[in-house]
Design an enzyme around this catalytic site. Structure first.
Site, PDB file in Angstrom:
ATOM      1  N   HIS A  33       0.831  -1.199   0.000  1.00 33.41           N
ATOM      2  CA  HIS A  33       0.000   0.000   0.000  1.00 33.41           C
ATOM      3  C   HIS A  33       0.871   1.257   0.000  1.00 33.41           C
ATOM      4  CE1 HIS A  33      -2.925  -3.007   1.371  1.00 33.41           C
ATOM      5  NE2 HIS A  33      -3.862  -2.189   0.918  1.00 33.41           N
ATOM      6  N   ASP A  61      -4.969  -5.821  -7.939  1.00 37.16           N
ATOM      7  CA  ASP A  61      -5.216  -5.189  -6.653  1.00 37.16           C
ATOM      8  C   ASP A  61      -5.410  -3.689  -6.929  1.00 37.16           C
ATOM      9  OD1 ASP A  61      -5.497  -4.818  -3.936  1.00 37.16           O
ATOM     10  OD2 ASP A  61      -3.672  -5.883  -3.401  1.00 37.16           O
TER      11      ASP A  61
END
Length: 589
Positions: A236, A308
């Site tokens: 992330h 993702d």
């Protein structure tokens, strides 16, 4: 008699003419020719539907958008003007009724588009529909807790419950199971989201969850291909590289994905990490060597490859959402998960469309993915069953039977690792109990009050609002003051990889009071390495790196029951140390 055929022919001509005139006169100017396409589209096969689509509609099917809070106009625009084919729902402040109503609205907007192609409605549902609807849906233990039960049937039941509740609210697709093998204890982003470190156990649990989803007709997605279990950085925020050998990749990390493929899983999600043994330059999401060479050609996966989130900094900081989307499609991905701001999401759509016009993406590459997507929509009968019954959703979501199964899974997962003549506590005495916790202290204390006769005091030792929890000496001193009037102490710690020093000091100083102390890890089970001298220790696997998003009360409730006499049954699904190896777990005499 000879005039009869001519007479019949004349009548037929008149009838045909009348039908044509009626059809012309009854066509409303508000009802475009496209509506006729809409009426017959669901009766065609995927290839024929793709042939009727224009470029803008095809690109829309390759994009998964994320709604913006309180901006329904954005959702309507994405669906009806950009023909977006999938949606990722992240909102966590909705009821089952609100979720079902919103999902019906999305499908209504989709039905009003030119071809009326229904939408995939998707979500991260790793620990149940409660991950999206936490107030009502059944909260299931994290995957590592299920791994600690060593009971494959529990993995099946967890997926089945998730699918039943999610489908009732209009979801079609869950981004689960996590197929990552947890081989790096410093891996904060995966942690208790993984079933564990043993590839064989992960294989069995993944297979069971795929079967559980299939039993309810829901699409599942193994993630994060080709394995995110050995990273020490969070994708992330960081573009990570894993340097293990190709042999380790094939023996440790790939088998759960191959197992999922063998079980007929419909989707696989990519990881934003560089697998040096396969492609030392590009993360898996953008690598043709990984997505086409390894996943498609070698492992034989024919389902949907979904990326993702493309605004994760591992991607966005290095390529940007638009450029990365084009790279991912060319690498072999079918659907781009476009989240973030409206401009980020529109940049994804526009970049893909322009790349198609400029020849940077071939038409055959686009058509291949769109046909695959439409095939799954047809197979799931989404054209004929667009909407859900809202009243039915409220009955199914969070049902009593589902909660009972969840509680049993949690009960069998609690792992007792140390007990030096401390446990179990006697629930029938009038002894007072102090609950000290870095998170959810009062909620945990309420559970203790239900099982313990004596007074129960709670103290929240950490009040951090960010991702990391630590405890100041001032808080420790306050906890010690509370401990003076308590007969026994239960202290709950949390870490996603390594426990913070303040929490270590908290446990050690409480242990120094000389009173019976039990430590319980809410997250990573490795916390005991920070305070090895504690008298008793249990692992719950309850909270992941985003601990503040959805509490898992079934797990800490189960731990409380074990502390007060229920026999612990969990076995470590990971290695903590030589003293606490894989498969270790104590029970009461």
């Amino acid at each position: 008699m000879k005039k009869k055929p001519f007479f019949l022919m004349a009548i037929a001509v008149v009838i045909v003419a009348a039908v044509v005139i009626y059809a012309l006169n009854s066509s409303s100017p508000q009802e475009p020719i496209a509506r006729k396409e809409h009426d017959i589209i669901s009766n065609l096969n995927a290839k024929d539907i793709v042939a009727k689509m224009n470029d803008k509609e095809k690109i829309g099917q390759l994009v998964m958008y994320t709604p913006l809070r309180n901006q329904e106009s954005f959702s309507k625009e994405m669906i009806q003007e950009y023909y977006i084919g999938s949606v990722l729902l992240n909102d966590q402040k909705v009821s089952a009724k609100e979720a079902a109503t919103f999902n019906n609205q999305l499908q209504q907007w989709a039905s009003e588009s030119r071809l009326g192609i229904p939408m995939f409605i998707t979500g991260d549902l790793e620990y149940g529909a409660a991950q999206r609807v936490p107030g009502e849906a059944t909260v299931l233990p994290r995957q590592m807790a299920i791994g600690a039960t060593q009971n494959v049937e529990y993995a099946y039941q967890a997926a089945k419950i998730t699918a039943a509740e999610a489908k009732a609210m209009g979801f079609h697709w869950s981004y689960s199971p996590v197929a990552d093998v947890y081989s790096n204890p410093l891996n904060s982003v995966i942690g208790v989201r993984s079933f564990g470190e043993d590839t064989k156990l992960v294989n069995e649990m993944v297979a069971a969850e795929v079967k559980g989803y299939k039993s309810e007709g829901m699409i599942s997605s193994a993630k994060h291909f080709p394995g995110h279990g050995d990273t020490s950085f969070d994708s992330h925020t960081t573009l990570a590289t894993v340097t293990y050998s190709e042999d380790v990749l094939r023996k440790v990390h790939l088998p759960p994905f191959k197992t999922a493929i063998d079980q007929g899983i419909e989707s696989i999600m990519t990881s934003h990490i560089i697998i040096q043994a396969i492609d030392p330059e590009l993360p898996a999401t953008l690598s043709k060597k990984v997505l086409t060479g390894l996943l498609r050609d070698e492992l034989g996966f024919q389902g949907i490859i979904v990326t993702d989130a493309m605004v994760m900094e591992a991607i966005s900081n290095n390529w940007g959402a638009g450029e990365a989307a084009v790279m991912a499609i060319n690498a072999g991905a079918d659907i781009i998960m476009a989240n973030g701001s409206a401009s980020d999401q529109l940049d994804t759509v526009d970049s893909l469309y322009q790349a198609l016009q400029d020849g940077k993406i071939t038409r055959s590459r686009i058509d291949e993915s769109v046909e695959r997507i439409i095939t799954y929509k047809l197979e799931n009968k989404m054209f004929d069953h667009r909407f859900v019954d809202i009243d039915h959703a409220t009955m199914v979501v969070g049902s009593k039977d589902h909660w009972e199964i969840s509680e049993q899974i949690a009960q069998d997962s609690i792992t007792l690792l140390k007990n030096v003549n401390v446990l179990p506590f006697d629930p029938q005495t009038n002894e007072s109990t102090l609950i000290v916790s870095v998170a959810y202290a009062e909620q945990i204390a309420e559970t203790v009050r239900k099982v313990s006769k004596g007074e129960v005091i709670s103290y929240q030792a950490a009040r951090a609002t960010g991702e990391k929890l630590d405890v100041s000496q001032e808080s420790i001193d306050a906890a010690l003051e509370q401990a003076q009037s308590a007969d026994r102490i239960i202290v709950f710690t949390y870490s996603d990889s390594q426990i913070a020093q303040g929490q270590i000091d908290l446990v050690n100083q409480l242990q120094g009071t000389g009173k019976p102390v039990v430590a319980v890890s809410l997250g990573n089970p490795n916390d005991i390495l920070g305070y090895p001298g504690v008298s008793a220790y249990l692992a719950t696997y309850a909270l992941d790196t985003w601990y503040w998003m959805t509490p898992i009360p079934v797990s800490w409730d189960a731990a409380v029951r074990v502390i007060f006499g229920a026999n612990p049954k969990g076995k470590l699904p990971v290695t903590i140390s030589s003293a606490y190896p894989l498969g270790f777990g104590l029970s009461y005499p």
